[in-house]
Design an enzyme around this catalytic site. Structure first.
Site: not given
Length: 898
Positions: A138, A561
């Protein structure tokens, strides 16, 4: 008495001494590189920031020329890096020191083993425990490998500082060496000019094996077994830690991950571990000069020596050396075969054959009074072979569910089975897929129809996976993960593709099908999805073939999120409770793979507390978790830090398995009812702003460096799965990264304060209930502690400056909404904790932030000014890279930014 974190034993005075030396060296080097008036501005900036004179700081930064920005940005980006190194060195020293003086600390392995030894099923627990850190690519590790190498040199030098103080090492030479490396850093590009390729990410990950994992993992395993033995617990093949890998196999949103990169990842790992074995065997060969004129050897070792090509007359009586020479020759031949597919001599068929030869050496030594010779390197080599095999780390394959659906739809159409699969209902899809899996043995892809690029790519990856499993061992690839899993058909679609290449059939599965539940909605429906899956007789056979384990991955980033921090944490907690119960109902061991990021907004935070606050029974004997981006370097950059952090993982898992907490038995229903109420309100508050306010999208993109982050060369994967036209299309990592840069830390706290405040306002006695929850419920304590930490790293004065980047007043006004919630959240957190200031329970982090904050606060003002100049068209393309340098520096200062 509760145990202290090891960090709290840190010798702050030594860290401060080291930081002073590093700062003075950096200042002197920078002074020699700059005009006097420019260097004087660096000193002024430090003074203004230390005094928290933000207006003065802003004025001075605004007056800097673009050329001055170059060196000043570098200076303030390197300074927090040097502070990090000093802290890491001190932690490594403390790990060794506290172990040598037998000092207990939170998570210490010896304390944990002593605790578990009192249980009737202690051997079963310790024998079967398996914790798996999974390294991912990532894109939050912003440092270049060259910079990492240089920081490792400085780390090594600082490890010698205490000896320098004692006069055991020449001070002048040590000081000059330190200066030289800092000077090289000051003149080295800090960020990449080219975007990383997947192959670079694979190579970079292997550096951590060479520098830390290959030392720390076998050492910890040896210590684990030794401590158990000291309590009368004989462990046979315990593997408390094994390693996982996403790099090369995780193609979700990354078009650059292919069958080729999967093969390269596996073979690179193979090369690393085979080189390790080769080196270790050679070391033993050098050491084991034992002569048969003095000690005897076993019949098996004599036979190995007889087959050896080491025919030197000087080795006639050194049978161990000759046997080890034979073993080394086989290892070298095996490496050539596995990597180059070339037969060059007698080789090992499996890692177990290699292990048996080493056991023969060990047994011979034990039979002939050589017990002490099998300690240290020899026993750790044995552990390494058990743990790493010929593959090093198990590689996960991962892809989005929509890709699998498209591939299956194409297969069904080309095979003449159904031309409009995607239009079927969920029930119709499942009926059709089960019929193909249970009744139809044919290979759907074995038609002459031309395959789409997408289908060809997916089938190629799965075919490569089968070849690698056949060659390197079944454990090289154990799981294949479905991102955005929403239904049973998502799992069966993957099974269809695996059937095409022979990785599943009607009796067994050679890889486990792992759903990844990510959004709040998908987590809420995960119980229903898994109930349907576990009800299938076919799935039961697949699970039985995987030792009755069914792994489920939980997504922390997207759920945050989607619904905010509080809603994400609670939904994940409840999902684990429900999924664990379903596993028990069907007689299946449900295990969890936690997709945690570096930040609180992505499931991060202190690892020990995160694991010990999981629901009761949710940790059977296996747990996996991702280790991402810059967190890998922080946790595993050297063998001491790696050992400590792996020790925390193992101890935390054991403690959660065996420790019955008050919240597990006495008051969970009451606590959970309260959480349900508060979380529902928090979810609404978060969604109203992020998805309900028409100006929020513009606020986020205008008040953060998201555009610069999206173009930053910090990973092979794009910043979004598609063109970004809404918040939902943005990946979680740049979302969190951007809020960190603007110092709002929004994903880690928004919606927490008002929801609790409203609950408290309903009844004055509710604050006492929340305090009771904080004292007695590890989940709640961990949750609030993480919010506390995030708030301490935020700076709403700086955040306001970013808000000023918005031109529209209605857009800019969103800052006031965020500020109000920040203040409410801070007040509520302190009230529940019973503290007067943030980080009252974390003095180590508080001290660290106190002396690093002033330096990287400056970088925020520099970044702001650079963004303004960029938007006015006042920066050249080369000068725009300065924004990336500030991003790097702020990320370095925060330490967990993505």
């Amino acid at each position: 008495m509760s145990l202290q974190k090891l960090e709290n034993y840190s010798n702050k005075s030594v860290v401060q001494e080291e930081v002073l030396i590093l700062t003075e060296l950096l200042e002197d080097i920078t002074k020699n590189m700059l005009a006097p008036e420019t260097f004087e501005k660096i000193i002024q900036l430090k003074e203004l920031s230390t005094q928290e004179d933000y207006q003065g700081l802003n004025r001075l930064v605004t007056s800097l020329s673009n050329d001055e920005m170059v060196y000043i940005s570098r200076y303030f980006s390197i300074l927090p890096l040097l502070i990090n190194i000093s802290e890491d060195v001190d932690l490594a020293y403390e790990i060794n020191h506290q172990n040598n003086i037998d000092q207990d600390y939170l998570g210490k392995l010896s304390t944990t083993i002593k605790l578990v030894a009192e249980k009737e099923n202690a051997v079963e627990i310790l024998e079967h425990l398996n914790v798996v850190p999974v390294l991912t690519a990532h894109p939050t590790q912003v440092q270049r490998k060259s910079m990492l190498d240089l920081t490792n040199h400085i780390h090594s030098l600082l490890r010698k500082y205490r000896d320098v103080k004692l006069g055991l090492i020449n001070k002048d030479k040590w000081y000059n060496d330190l200066r030289r490396y800092i000077e090289i850093i000051m003149q080295t590009d800090m960020i990449r000019e080219k975007k990383l390729k997947v192959t670079n990410e694979i190579t970079n990950a292997m550096e951590y094996y060479n520098s830390s994992f290959l030392k720390a993992v076998p050492h910890l395993t040896t210590e684990y077994k030794r401590l158990a033995q000291a309590h009368g617990l004989n462990l046979k093949q315990a593997k408390p830690i094994t390693m996982g890998m996403w790099i090369g196999g995780d193609r979700d949103g990354n078009p650059f991950v292919t069958a080729k990169t999967l093969k390269q990842s596996a073979l690179t790992q193979c090369e690393v571990i085979m080189n390790y074995y080769d080196k270790k065997i050679y070391q033993l060969y050098r050491e084991f000069s034992l002569s048969t004129s003095i000690v005897n050897v076993s019949k098996q070792v004599r036979e190995m020596a007889r087959q050896s090509k080491d025919n030197s007359i000087y080795r006639e009586k050194e049978l161990y050396r000759r046997a080890l020479f034979d073993i080394q020759s086989k290892i070298q031949a095996t490496k050539t075969y596995l990597i180059e597919d070339e037969e060059v001599g007698t080789r090992y068929e499996t890692a177990n054959d290699f292990y048996k030869d080493l056991i023969a050496i060990r047994d011979s030594l034990l039979e002939n009074k050589g017990e002490s010779l099998i300690s240290g390197d020899f026993v750790e080599l044995l552990q390494a072979v058990e743990i790493f095999g010929f593959y090093l780390a198990s590689i996960d394959m991962r892809q989005d569910s929509s890709v699998y659906e498209a591939c299956v739809a194409e297969l069904l159409k080309s095979a003449g089975i159904h031309s409009r699969y995607s239009e079927l209902s969920e029930e119709e899809k499942c009926d059709l897929l089960l019929k193909e899996l249970e009744e139809d043995p044919r290979i759907l892809s074995a038609t002459h129809a031309e395959k789409s690029e997408l289908l060809a790519k997916e089938l190629a990856i799965f075919k490569t996976a089968r070849v690698l499993k056949d060659k390197l061992g079944d454990d090289v690839i154990r799981q294949t993960i479905i991102s955005h899993a929403t239904s049973l058909s998502d799992m069966l679609e993957l099974a269809i593709l695996l059937k095409e290449v022979g990785l599943v059939d009607t009796e067994r599965a050679r890889v486990q099908i792992v759903p990844l539940f990510e959004t709040i909605e998908d987590l809420d429906h995960s119980e229903e999805t898994m109930r349907k899956y576990l009800s299938l007789s076919l799935a039961k056979k697949w699970i039985d073939s995987r030792n009755n384990y069914q792994e489920i991955m939980l997504g922390y980033s997207d759920s945050n999120k989607d619904g905010g921090y509080l809603s994400s944490c609670w939904t994940l907690y409840k999902a684990q409770q429900q999924l664990t119960a379903i596993g028990d109902e069907f007689g299946v061991k449900v295990t969890f793979f936690h997709g945690r990021g570096g930040t609180v907004g992505r499931g991060g935070g202190p690892t020990y507390e995160a694991i010990t606050s999981q629901p009761l029974k949710s940790i059977k004997d296996r747990i996996r978790l991702t280790e991402q981006g810059e967190v890998i370097g922080n946790k595993y950059g050297n063998k001491d830090a790696a050992y400590y952090n792996l020790e925390m993982l193992v101890s935390a898992a054991i403690n959660r398995m065996i420790t019955q907490k008050k919240s597990d038995t006495n008051t969970p229903n009451r606590y959970e009812t309260i959480m349900d109420q508060v979380v529902d309100r928090s979810y609404d508050i978060y969604r109203d702003l992020v998805f309900g306010n028409e100006h929020f999208y513009d606020y986020f993109f205008e008040s953060s460096p998201i555009k610069a982050i999206s173009s930053f060369n910090i990973g092979s994967r794009p910043a979004a799965r598609k063109t970004i036209t809404e918040i939902g299309g943005l990946r979680a990592i740049p979302w969190v990264f951007s809020w960190s840069q603007s110092r709002v830390m929004f994903p880690g706290w928004y919606g927490v304060g008002s929801s609790f405040k409203e609950f408290i306002n309903k009844n004055p006695e509710n604050i006492a209930i929340l305090r009771d929850m904080y004292q007695n419920w590890p989940f709640f304590q961990s949750l609030l502690s993480n919010v506390d930490m995030v708030l301490s790293k935020s700076n709403m004065n700086i955040a306001f400056e970013y808000a000023k980047l918005c031109e529209d007043e209605q857009v800019k006004a969103i800052y006031e909404t965020i500020l109000n919630e920040w203040q409410v959240t801070k007040n509520v957190i302190l009230a529940i904790e019973g503290h007067d200031e943030l980080l009252a329970d974390n003095p180590y982090l508080k001290a660290s932030l106190d002396y690093r904050m002033p330096y990287f606060n400056i970088l925020n003002y520099i970044q702001l000014e650079l963004i303004k100049r960029q938007r006015r068209g006042e920066l050249s393309s080369d000068q725009e890279r300065l924004i990336h340098i500030t991003i790097n520096g702020i990320a370095t200062g925060l330490r967990n930014s993505g």
